[in-house]
Design a protein around this motif. Structure first.
Motif, mmCIF file in Angstrom:
data_model
loop_
_atom_site.group_PDB
_atom_site.id
_atom_site.type_symbol
_atom_site.label_atom_id
_atom_site.label_comp_id
_atom_site.label_asym_id
_atom_site.label_seq_id
_atom_site.Cartn_x
_atom_site.Cartn_y
_atom_site.Cartn_z
ATOM 1 N N THR A 32 -12.222 3.421 -1.330
ATOM 2 C CA THR A 32 -13.079 4.239 -0.460
ATOM 3 C C THR A 32 -12.162 5.426 -0.156
ATOM 4 O O THR A 32 -12.691 6.714 -0.473
ATOM 5 C CB THR A 32 -13.441 3.834 0.892
ATOM 6 N N ILE A 33 -11.028 5.259 0.273
ATOM 7 C CA ILE A 33 -10.295 6.618 0.647
ATOM 8 C C ILE A 33 -9.985 7.459 -0.800
ATOM 9 O O ILE A 33 -9.873 8.807 -0.914
ATOM 10 C CB ILE A 33 -9.049 6.530 1.359
ATOM 11 N N TYR A 34 -9.834 6.564 -1.925
ATOM 12 C CA TYR A 34 -9.364 7.115 -3.248
ATOM 13 C C TYR A 34 -10.634 8.112 -3.840
ATOM 14 O O TYR A 34 -10.320 9.180 -4.150
ATOM 15 C CB TYR A 34 -8.958 5.985 -3.984
ATOM 16 N N ILE A 35 -11.584 7.454 -3.482
ATOM 17 C CA ILE A 35 -12.860 8.355 -3.986
ATOM 18 C C ILE A 35 -13.267 9.379 -3.089
ATOM 19 O O ILE A 35 -13.680 10.415 -3.686
ATOM 20 C CB ILE A 35 -14.199 7.151 -3.856
ATOM 21 N N ILE A 36 -13.132 9.347 -1.739
ATOM 22 C CA ILE A 36 -13.484 10.402 -1.012
ATOM 23 C C ILE A 36 -12.181 11.594 -1.210
ATOM 24 O O ILE A 36 -12.593 12.807 -1.344
ATOM 25 C CB ILE A 36 -13.226 10.162 0.632
ATOM 26 N N THR A 37 -11.048 11.291 -1.530
ATOM 27 C CA THR A 37 -9.904 12.082 -1.851
ATOM 28 C C THR A 37 -10.469 12.798 -3.309
ATOM 29 O O THR A 37 -10.156 14.144 -3.099
ATOM 30 C CB THR A 37 -8.749 11.386 -2.052
ATOM 31 N N MET A 38 -10.509 12.313 -4.039
ATOM 32 C CA MET A 38 -11.136 13.068 -5.407
ATOM 33 C C MET A 38 -12.286 13.879 -5.311
ATOM 34 O O MET A 38 -12.374 14.795 -5.998
ATOM 35 C CB MET A 38 -11.357 11.831 -6.527
ATOM 36 N N ASP A 43 0.810 -1.324 -0.086
ATOM 37 C CA ASP A 43 0.082 -0.150 0.128
ATOM 38 C C ASP A 43 0.963 0.972 0.279
ATOM 39 O O ASP A 43 0.749 2.325 -0.558
ATOM 40 C CB ASP A 43 -0.890 0.009 1.079
ATOM 41 N N LYS A 44 1.933 1.385 0.677
ATOM 42 C CA LYS A 44 2.790 2.555 0.968
ATOM 43 C C LYS A 44 3.402 2.563 -0.499
ATOM 44 O O LYS A 44 4.022 3.709 -0.930
ATOM 45 C CB LYS A 44 3.861 2.191 1.935
ATOM 46 N N ASN A 62 -7.748 -10.068 -2.488
ATOM 47 C CA ASN A 62 -7.467 -9.199 -1.296
ATOM 48 C C ASN A 62 -8.570 -8.302 -1.531
ATOM 49 O O ASN A 62 -8.664 -7.007 -1.717
ATOM 50 C CB ASN A 62 -6.174 -8.486 -1.065
ATOM 51 N N PHE A 63 -9.859 -8.635 -1.322
ATOM 52 C CA PHE A 63 -11.109 -7.796 -1.731
ATOM 53 C C PHE A 63 -11.477 -6.862 -0.585
ATOM 54 O O PHE A 63 -11.949 -5.768 -0.889
ATOM 55 C CB PHE A 63 -12.280 -8.852 -1.899
ATOM 56 N N ASP A 64 -11.124 -7.110 0.451
ATOM 57 C CA ASP A 64 -11.223 -6.275 1.553
ATOM 58 C C ASP A 64 -10.260 -5.048 1.564
ATOM 59 O O ASP A 64 -10.745 -3.933 1.768
ATOM 60 C CB ASP A 64 -10.999 -6.723 2.807
ATOM 61 N N ASN A 65 -9.227 -5.367 1.226
ATOM 62 C CA ASN A 65 -8.019 -4.177 0.870
ATOM 63 C C ASN A 65 -8.511 -3.365 -0.246
ATOM 64 O O ASN A 65 -8.465 -2.328 -0.362
ATOM 65 C CB ASN A 65 -6.879 -4.904 0.647
ATOM 66 N N ILE A 66 -9.170 -4.089 -1.217
ATOM 67 C CA ILE A 66 -9.568 -3.095 -2.720
ATOM 68 C C ILE A 66 -10.687 -2.301 -1.970
ATOM 69 O O ILE A 66 -10.820 -1.150 -2.424
ATOM 70 C CB ILE A 66 -10.163 -4.191 -3.433
ATOM 71 N N LYS A 67 -11.405 -2.584 -1.364
ATOM 72 C CA LYS A 67 -12.785 -1.768 -0.833
ATOM 73 C C LYS A 67 -11.892 -0.814 0.206
ATOM 74 O O LYS A 67 -12.615 0.353 -0.005
ATOM 75 C CB LYS A 67 -13.541 -2.539 -0.171
ATOM 76 N N ARG A 68 -11.113 -1.059 0.934
ATOM 77 C CA ARG A 68 -10.566 0.181 2.021
ATOM 78 C C ARG A 68 -9.771 1.117 1.087
ATOM 79 O O ARG A 68 -10.076 2.496 1.335
ATOM 80 C CB ARG A 68 -9.551 -0.942 2.839
ATOM 81 N N LEU A 73 -17.296 -4.758 -5.327
ATOM 82 C CA LEU A 73 -16.038 -4.726 -4.819
ATOM 83 C C LEU A 73 -15.826 -3.441 -3.875
ATOM 84 O O LEU A 73 -14.926 -3.099 -3.156
ATOM 85 C CB LEU A 73 -15.157 -4.935 -5.811
ATOM 86 N N PHE A 74 -16.607 -2.339 -4.268
ATOM 87 C CA PHE A 74 -16.679 -1.117 -3.661
ATOM 88 C C PHE A 74 -17.843 -0.678 -2.939
ATOM 89 O O PHE A 74 -18.770 -1.107 -2.838
ATOM 90 C CB PHE A 74 -16.138 -0.174 -4.908
ATOM 91 N N SER A 75 -17.448 0.459 -2.256
ATOM 92 C CA SER A 75 -18.576 1.058 -1.239
ATOM 93 C C SER A 75 -19.563 1.770 -1.927
ATOM 94 O O SER A 75 -19.405 2.937 -2.210
ATOM 95 C CB SER A 75 -18.081 1.754 -0.189
ATOM 96 N N THR A 76 -20.880 1.018 -2.454
ATOM 97 C CA THR A 76 -21.767 1.836 -3.142
ATOM 98 C C THR A 76 -22.237 3.095 -2.100
ATOM 99 O O THR A 76 -22.727 3.876 -2.671
ATOM 100 C CB THR A 76 -22.972 0.694 -3.449
#
Length: 484
Positions: free
Chosen positions: A299-305, A4-5, A290-296, A418-421
């Motif tokens: 989510t931050i990616y979407i909020i950031t944009m 992730d880093k 790693n589906f949980d990691n994809i969702k996590r 896979l993502f947070s609807t």
């Protein structure tokens, strides 16, 4: 967490690099905006719009197959067969060059037909082909570099292109094509990318000579050809409104409308930079399931944009006036809904990577083509009735449909989301509300800038409390500096 880093570091690297490169372009926007008439500005942007279509035909979207080809063929050192990824890449260059040569011959044989279709002189058309060839080859280079998160290579090539493009264009407009400034801009743009094209071709052919072309391209084209109508439809969504305004109203009006897209470009540069690493990281996570990691992370990616897009909406009136002076003030009313469209364009990339991963490229084309068709129809109806500003709202709406179609398709392909609807739905609702908020307070700089500052502050606190990526990145850079 280590992966992730690595992704965050590469993503920030691509974004900063893109900002530095595009920052040069933005710094020169006031120069070009003042040196070119609104008509010249419109003509040049129409040239760029045509290039966006032609580069797809020259490259046949073959770059889109690189990520899957890497897993299929692997690198020379990893491959135990006669087929390997580096040879595949050099073989795709043969395809692009062959199509370009054929097009050059046809265009110069049937000059009259080409001129009547494009509305450009033959020299401009030849420059258009050179520019499109360069775009196709450089796109392949950047995709290849992103597979190993090699953002430094991307930055070097892109920086050379930006500096050369700007310098040559300014010289030609100022001293050579004084009365036809748009032509000097065309030459400057085409010449710089042509030099890079030669460099990239030599680099690819040195790494591996083309071989097994029939076998490679048989698989590669099966993957990429359905992306061609998808790519054209993307251009229709992002460029065709400018072409329609140019034809239906005037080149000067097209120039004003096109200027609003300079703000859209800020959004686009950001999400394209981040997508360079997001898509490669997504492939790796899908292989590991790693589906949980994809969702996590998504989510931050979407909020950031979302926060970034809202911030740009709130400050865009001042940005436009700084970049283009008072003569482009009318473009402010277009820029705000266009930015919202840019956010929906970004959202499309979230589910689209699922479609690419499973090689369901024919479905991608259907979804994007449907959105593009709706865009053309709506533009034709509303530009005639309400003028060029209507194109900004039809673009915003069709980009939302564009995302919606692909989101539904990705869920059907994966079998689950896979993502947070929930997060996506909230940001969609709020971004539309921000359009009306920004327009309502368009003359109140204190409210707009104050609200932008408040949003960014809340987001940074939230990010550190829940994820802590920014602080971790800064600590890592400090450690690297101390160790260095």
């Amino acid at each position: 967490m280590k992966d992730d880093k690595k992704v965050v570091k590469a993503g920030i690297g691509y974004t900063i690099g893109n900002y530095l490169i595009n920052g040069l372009n933005f710094l020169t926007i006031p120069l070009f905006a003042r040196m070119l008439s609104t008509s010249d500005y419109g003509i040049y942007n129409t040239f760029v719009a045509y290039q966006s279509v032609l580069f797809i035909f020259l490259g046949l979207a073959i770059h889109s197959s690189y990520r899957n080809a890497r897993f299929k063929y692997k690198y020379k050192c990893e491959s135990k067969t006669k087929y390997n990824y580096e040879t595949y890449v050099s073989s795709t260059m043969v395809l692009i060059l062959s199509i370009t040569i054929v097009l050059f011959i046809l265009v110069n044989i049937f000059k009259s037909l080409a001129i009547s279709i494009l509305g450009m002189d033959i020299l401009s058309i030849n420059l258009l082909i050179i520019y499109s060839l360069g775009s196709a080859v450089v796109c392949c280079y950047n995709t290849n570099a992103s597979l190993n998160y090699q953002y430094q290579s991307f930055i070097k090539v892109s920086l050379f292109n930006a500096v050369t493009n700007i310098f040559v264009s300014l010289i030609l407009i100022k001293f050579v094509f004084v009365t036809r400034g748009y032509f000097g801009r065309m030459i400057g743009t085409s010449l710089s990318i042509f030099v890079i094209t030669i460099y990239v071709l030599i680099l690819f052919f040195r790494k591996a000579r083309p071989a097994h072309i029939k076998e490679y391209l048989s698989w590669g084209l099966k993957y990429s050809l359905p992306i061609v109508p998808h790519g054209i439809s993307q251009v229709i969504l992002s460029q065709f409104d400018r072409i329609m305004i140019n034809r239906m109203i005037s080149s000067a009006t097209s120039g004003i409308y096109s200027f609003a897209y300079n703000i859209f470009t800020i959004i686009q540069v950001t999400y394209v930079s981040l997508d360079t690493v997001w898509s490669q990281w997504f492939y790796e996570q899908m292989h590991k399931k790693n589906f949980d990691n994809i969702k996590r992370i998504s989510t931050i990616y979407i909020i950031t944009m979302f926060v970034f897009s809202c911030g740009m909406m709130l400050i865009c009136p001042e940005v436009i006036l700084i970049l283009g002076s008072v003569k482009y003030k009318a473009s402010i009313s277009c820029a705000i809904p266009i930015i919202a469209g840019g956010y929906f364009s970004f959202l499309y990339l979230i589910p689209a990577v699922v479609e690419y991963y499973y090689e369901k490229t024919k479905y991608i084309a259907i979804c994007t083509s449907s959105a593009a068709f709706i865009n053309i129809v709506l533009n034709y109806i509303f530009i005639l009735k309400y003028g060029y500003v209507a194109a900004a709202y039809t673009t915003m709406f069709t980009y939302f449909l564009y995302f919606l179609f692909h989101y539904y398709l990705a869920m059907k392909i994966q079998g689950f989301c896979l993502f947070s609807t929930k997060v996506i739905s909230i940001t969609v609702f709020l971004i539309v509300g921000m359009v009306f908020f920004s327009l309502f307070y368009i003359d109140n700089i204190v409210v707009r800038w104050g609200f932008a500052f408040l949003m960014v502050t809340i987001f940074l606190v939230f990010e550190e409390m829940k994820y802590g990526f920014a602080l971790a990145f800064l600590k890592q850079k400090r450690m690297e500096k101390n160790n260095g």
